[in-house]
Design a protein around this motif. Structure first.
Motif, PDB file in Angstrom:
ATOM      1  N   TYR A  42     -35.593   2.852 -12.595  1.00  0.00           N
ATOM      2  CA  TYR A  42     -36.897   3.019 -11.950  1.00  0.00           C
ATOM      3  C   TYR A  42     -37.915   3.770 -12.811  1.00  0.00           C
ATOM      4  N   ALA A  43     -37.552   4.240 -13.977  1.00  0.00           N
ATOM      5  CA  ALA A  43     -38.474   5.006 -14.815  1.00  0.00           C
ATOM      6  C   ALA A  43     -39.222   4.094 -15.786  1.00  0.00           C
ATOM      7  N   MET A  44     -40.223   4.687 -16.428  1.00  0.00           N
ATOM      8  CA  MET A  44     -40.983   3.950 -17.430  1.00  0.00           C
ATOM      9  C   MET A  44     -40.058   3.511 -18.568  1.00  0.00           C
ATOM     10  N   LEU A  45     -40.461   2.448 -19.234  1.00  0.00           N
ATOM     11  CA  LEU A  45     -39.709   1.931 -20.375  1.00  0.00           C
ATOM     12  C   LEU A  45     -40.149   2.650 -21.637  1.00  0.00           C
ATOM     13  N   LYS A  46     -39.202   3.003 -22.481  1.00  0.00           N
ATOM     14  CA  LYS A  46     -39.487   3.678 -23.744  1.00  0.00           C
ATOM     15  C   LYS A  46     -39.248   2.696 -24.884  1.00  0.00           C
ATOM     16  N   VAL A  47     -40.215   2.551 -25.756  1.00  0.00           N
ATOM     17  CA  VAL A  47     -40.047   1.696 -26.925  1.00  0.00           C
ATOM     18  C   VAL A  47     -39.738   2.598 -28.116  1.00  0.00           C
ATOM     19  N   ARG A  48     -38.696   2.217 -28.864  1.00  0.00           N
ATOM     20  CA  ARG A  48     -38.229   2.979 -30.023  1.00  0.00           C
ATOM     21  C   ARG A  48     -37.998   2.012 -31.182  1.00  0.00           C
ATOM     22  N   PRO A  49     -37.982   2.517 -32.408  1.00  0.00           N
ATOM     23  CA  PRO A  49     -37.663   1.646 -33.534  1.00  0.00           C
ATOM     24  C   PRO A  49     -36.178   1.238 -33.551  1.00  0.00           C
ATOM     25  N   THR A  50     -35.311   2.096 -33.006  1.00  0.00           N
ATOM     26  CA  THR A  50     -33.881   1.827 -32.845  1.00  0.00           C
ATOM     27  C   THR A  50     -33.443   2.444 -31.520  1.00  0.00           C
ATOM     28  N   ALA A  51     -32.236   2.122 -31.076  1.00  0.00           N
ATOM     29  CA  ALA A  51     -31.749   2.631 -29.795  1.00  0.00           C
ATOM     30  C   ALA A  51     -31.741   4.156 -29.742  1.00  0.00           C
ATOM     31  N   ASP A  52     -31.420   4.803 -30.850  1.00  0.00           N
ATOM     32  CA  ASP A  52     -31.371   6.267 -30.864  1.00  0.00           C
ATOM     33  C   ASP A  52     -32.547   6.884 -31.611  1.00  0.00           C
ATOM     34  N   GLY A  53     -33.564   6.079 -31.911  1.00  0.00           N
ATOM     35  CA  GLY A  53     -34.744   6.572 -32.620  1.00  0.00           C
ATOM     36  C   GLY A  53     -35.695   7.313 -31.700  1.00  0.00           C
ATOM     37  N   ASP A  54     -36.722   7.893 -32.303  1.00  0.00           N
ATOM     38  CA  ASP A  54     -37.741   8.618 -31.548  1.00  0.00           C
ATOM     39  C   ASP A  54     -38.595   7.656 -30.736  1.00  0.00           C
ATOM     40  N   GLU A  55     -38.948   8.089 -29.558  1.00  0.00           N
ATOM     41  CA  GLU A  55     -39.797   7.283 -28.678  1.00  0.00           C
ATOM     42  C   GLU A  55     -41.175   7.096 -29.313  1.00  0.00           C
ATOM     43  N   LEU A  56     -41.647   5.846 -29.320  1.00  0.00           N
ATOM     44  CA  LEU A  56     -42.969   5.532 -29.853  1.00  0.00           C
ATOM     45  C   LEU A  56     -44.019   5.474 -28.755  1.00  0.00           C
ATOM     46  N   GLU A  57     -43.645   4.925 -27.603  1.00  0.00           N
ATOM     47  CA  GLU A  57     -44.594   4.727 -26.498  1.00  0.00           C
ATOM     48  C   GLU A  57     -43.816   4.471 -25.217  1.00  0.00           C
ATOM     49  N   ARG A  58     -44.471   4.700 -24.067  1.00  0.00           N
ATOM     50  CA  ARG A  58     -43.885   4.399 -22.755  1.00  0.00           C
ATOM     51  C   ARG A  58     -44.768   3.393 -22.024  1.00  0.00           C
ATOM     52  N   TYR A  59     -44.109   2.521 -21.273  1.00  0.00           N
ATOM     53  CA  TYR A  59     -44.824   1.493 -20.518  1.00  0.00           C
ATOM     54  C   TYR A  59     -44.221   1.355 -19.127  1.00  0.00           C
ATOM     55  N   TYR A  60     -45.064   1.000 -18.157  1.00  0.00           N
ATOM     56  CA  TYR A  60     -44.582   0.686 -16.813  1.00  0.00           C
ATOM     57  C   TYR A  60     -44.009  -0.728 -16.773  1.00  0.00           C
ATOM     58  N   GLY A  61     -44.657  -1.648 -17.451  1.00  0.00           N
ATOM     59  CA  GLY A  61     -44.283  -3.050 -17.358  1.00  0.00           C
ATOM     60  C   GLY A  61     -43.426  -3.531 -18.506  1.00  0.00           C
ATOM     61  N   PHE A  62     -42.497  -4.414 -18.179  1.00  0.00           N
ATOM     62  CA  PHE A  62     -41.600  -4.990 -19.172  1.00  0.00           C
ATOM     63  C   PHE A  62     -42.384  -5.821 -20.192  1.00  0.00           C
ATOM     64  N   ASP A  63     -43.396  -6.555 -19.740  1.00  0.00           N
ATOM     65  CA  ASP A  63     -44.192  -7.381 -20.653  1.00  0.00           C
ATOM     66  C   ASP A  63     -44.857  -6.538 -21.734  1.00  0.00           C
ATOM     67  N   MET A  64     -45.395  -5.394 -21.344  1.00  0.00           N
ATOM     68  CA  MET A  64     -46.050  -4.509 -22.320  1.00  0.00           C
ATOM     69  C   MET A  64     -45.041  -3.960 -23.321  1.00  0.00           C
ATOM     70  N   ALA A  65     -43.859  -3.595 -22.845  1.00  0.00           N
ATOM     71  CA  ALA A  65     -42.818  -3.093 -23.737  1.00  0.00           C
ATOM     72  C   ALA A  65     -42.353  -4.194 -24.694  1.00  0.00           C
ATOM     73  N   LEU A  66     -42.228  -5.416 -24.182  1.00  0.00           N
ATOM     74  CA  LEU A  66     -41.853  -6.536 -25.045  1.00  0.00           C
ATOM     75  C   LEU A  66     -42.924  -6.807 -26.100  1.00  0.00           C
ATOM     76  N   ASP A  67     -44.194  -6.684 -25.726  1.00  0.00           N
ATOM     77  CA  ASP A  67     -45.286  -6.859 -26.694  1.00  0.00           C
ATOM     78  C   ASP A  67     -45.145  -5.868 -27.848  1.00  0.00           C
ATOM     79  N   HIS A  68     -44.862  -4.614 -27.514  1.00  0.00           N
ATOM     80  CA  HIS A  68     -44.725  -3.587 -28.545  1.00  0.00           C
ATOM     81  C   HIS A  68     -43.489  -3.844 -29.408  1.00  0.00           C
ATOM     82  N   ALA A  69     -42.378  -4.201 -28.785  1.00  0.00           N
ATOM     83  CA  ALA A  69     -41.162  -4.513 -29.543  1.00  0.00           C
ATOM     84  C   ALA A  69     -41.410  -5.684 -30.500  1.00  0.00           C
ATOM     85  N   ALA A  70     -42.107  -6.704 -30.021  1.00  0.00           N
ATOM     86  CA  ALA A  70     -42.419  -7.859 -30.864  1.00  0.00           C
ATOM     87  C   ALA A  70     -43.300  -7.444 -32.038  1.00  0.00           C
TER      88      ALA A  70
END
Length: 91
Positions: A42-70
């Motif tokens: 239920y929490a915001m999604l965290k985008v990282r360069p790797t699974a254990d890397g530093d958080e780059l950004e947080r998003y509410y929506g999966f689409d926004m997180a996928l955009d950043h990952a892409a």
């Protein structure tokens, strides 16, 4: 839940759950990216360069997180494969 993996467009996506997080990791021959959410889902999604890397950004929506990952992978969000277990990530 056991780990799930799928590959498309030269990108491998792995979904798994740890004691604390739901993790969706992407890997191409050029780069990696990861999206994490708390295990309750239920929490915001965290985008990282790797699974254990530093958080780059947080998003509410999966689409926004996928955009950043892409963007980190240098591909279109439509090129990212998403294992079934991860398709309900986001708020």
């Amino acid at each position: 839940m056991s780990a799930q993996e799928t590959t498309a467009n030269g990108i491998t996506a792995r979904y798994r759950e740890t004691d604390d997080e739901r993790l969706l990791e992407f890997e191409s021959d050029r780069s990696t990216a990861a999206i994490a959410q708390n295990v309750e889902g239920y929490a915001m999604l965290k985008v990282r360069p790797t699974a254990d890397g530093d958080e780059l950004e947080r998003y509410y929506g999966f689409d926004m997180a996928l955009d950043h990952a892409a963007e980190l992978l240098g591909v279109s969000p439509h090129d990212l494969p998403v294992p079934d277990g991860a398709d309900d990530m986001g708020m």
